[in-house]
Write an enzyme that holds these catalytic residues in place. Structure first.
Site, short mmCIF file in Angstrom:
data_model
loop_
_atom_site.label_atom_id
_atom_site.label_comp_id
_atom_site.label_asym_id
_atom_site.label_seq_id
_atom_site.Cartn_x
_atom_site.Cartn_y
_atom_site.Cartn_z
N GLN A 1 -54.57 13.69 44.88
CA GLN A 1 -54.33 14.69 44.96
C GLN A 1 -52.93 15.38 44.12
OE1 GLN A 1 -51.26 15.86 46.81
NE2 GLN A 1 -51.76 17.83 47.72
N SER A 2 -53.16 16.55 43.70
CA SER A 2 -51.74 17.09 42.84
C SER A 2 -51.75 16.15 41.82
CB SER A 2 -50.46 17.16 43.75
OG SER A 2 -49.62 18.15 43.15
N ALA A 3 -50.48 15.57 41.32
CA ALA A 3 -50.24 14.78 40.16
C ALA A 3 -51.47 13.62 40.29
CB ALA A 3 -48.85 14.24 40.33
N ASP B 1 -52.85 28.46 46.44
CA ASP B 1 -51.94 27.09 45.95
C ASP B 1 -51.06 27.67 44.99
OD1 ASP B 1 -51.02 25.25 44.72
OD2 ASP B 1 -52.64 23.73 44.87
N HIS C 1 -51.18 24.58 48.62
CA HIS C 1 -51.05 23.22 48.13
C HIS C 1 -51.08 22.02 49.12
CE1 HIS C 1 -50.71 20.82 44.48
NE2 HIS C 1 -49.38 20.17 44.97
#
Length: 391
Positions: free
Chosen positions: A198-200, A300, A332
């Site tokens: 998720q994300s990074a 997001d 996000h």
């Protein structure tokens, strides 16, 4: 499942932005329905990705937590020396504190399960480098997937300023290697592993996966095979760093700090999955790649949904299997925090579980009869958290 003694493991790497602390070492959360003697045997004997050891005493856990707090505090002050005093990140820090306060009822419940559940094996050591140990995101996912008999390993990586992007990718690759080479001992199937970020975490795990595919197709020595990964799930990820530098700068992750994390401007393309997927070196590696499923909310603002749209398109043009699922109006953190904490029906969670159990009719039948997931946080607090969220 291909064998009654195997469960599909999911590897999860989750972070909101590159410099935030990530989930710790490998995380095990599994529950098994009462039934066959084989299932009861697995409940007694399985401890994900660590050879059976006696659980640490509460006192040792407290000492471990204190040591980690000291480490993170020192790293935080070092990070502050990079950030300096800036209006944007100070206001976002204040928003983050409020956000965490509103969600605290859920965090406390998940934290209690993490520290006291017999189904969680903590602080598993792999690799030869120290890592920040922060498990909240992985714990919530792990506990909920465990209810569907899915083993979860939550992998940690060094965060800036403890490490830079190449360190992060290496740490994730070492964690995947550990899972692939040890999961069979704990009831998992080494050829039915799913990678989620998720994300990074989505960005870093995609880098690790693509780099490993290139190495494997070139005949280089490898400690794990991309063929062991059945699918990659990317949530709210950023896949082209060249397009994100200015965007992050405008949101308080200043250009100078971001480039320090990414080891300079020249390295941006080397750690951009979208650009890697366009490189000639990936041509022979494409047949090795697993199915990519990218999830993103259209609202997001931390990482625009166009990142997943263009990455999915690039993968398809390269000949890889890629699927894109957009969630209208989701932010996000909606997909990974607010929605799971809300309980009840969750489209993303249901999709992932159905995908993993797609070749197991018994598991699908059990999923259809599963009780609704419980609520962790009152709706009013979830709405307030969404309003103040810095993400």
């Amino acid at each position: 499942m291909e064998a009654t003694t195997s469960l599909p493991p999911v590897i999860s790497s989750n972070n909101l932005v590159e410099q935030d602390p990530g989930s710790d070492s490998l995380f095990r959360a599994s529950s098994f329905p009462s039934g066959s003697s084989d299932q009861r045997w697995r409940r007694r004997t399985s401890s994900l990705l660590a050879r059976p050891t006696r659980q640490k005493s509460f006192g040792r856990e407290v000492g471990h937590a204190a040591a980690e707090t000291y480490l993170i505090t020192g790293l935080s002050f070092k990070l502050l020396s990079y950030l300096g005093v800036g209006y944007r990140w100070i206001t976002r820090l204040f928003s983050l504190v409020l956000y965490a306060m509103f969600l605290l009822p859920g965090f406390l419940q998940v934290g209690f399960c993490y520290f006291f559940s017999s189904h969680v094996h903590r602080s598993i050591v792999y690799g030869d480098r120290p890592r920040n140990r922060y498990k909240a995101w992985g714990s919530l996912l792990g506990l909920q997937l465990a209810e569907r008999d899915i083993i979860v390993a939550s992998i940690d990586y060094r965060n800036f300023p403890q490490g830079t992007i190449s360190d992060m990718v290496d740490d994730i690759s070492q964690g995947i290697s550990y899972v692939c080479n040890n999961v069979v001992e704990f009831g998992g199937d080494p050829n039915k592993i799913y990678l989620m970020g998720q994300s990074a975490g989505a960005h870093i795990s995609a880098c690790a996966l693509l780099q490993q595919a290139v190495k494997e197709s070139s005949g280089d020595g490898i400690s794990w095979s991309v063929s062991q990964i059945r699918a990659y799930f990317g949530l709210s990820g950023g896949y082209n760093l060249l397009k994100l530098v200015d965007h992050f700068h405008g949101r308080g992750l200043y250009r100078s700090v971001f480039l320090s994390i990414m080891e300079g401007e020249k390295s941006l393309k080397h750690f951009s999955p979208e650009i890697i997927a366009q490189s000639p070196g990936l041509h022979n590696a494409v047949p090795l790649l697993p199915h990519f499923v990218l999830f993103h909310g259209t609202s997001d603002y931390s990482i625009p949904s166009n990142e997943s749209i263009t990455f999915a398109d690039t993968l398809r043009k390269a000949g890889a299997r890629a699927e894109l699922i957009l969630y209208n109006g989701k932010t996000h953190t909606d997909l990974f925090l607010q929605d799971p904490l809300r309980g009840g029906k969750d489209e993303l969670f249901d999709y992932v579980v159905t995908f993993i159990h797609s070749d197991d009719k018994e598991a699908l039948a059990s999923d259809a009869m599963a009780s609704p997931r419980r609520r962790f946080v009152p709706e009013i607090l979830l709405r307030l958290a969404r309003e103040v969220s810095p993400f």
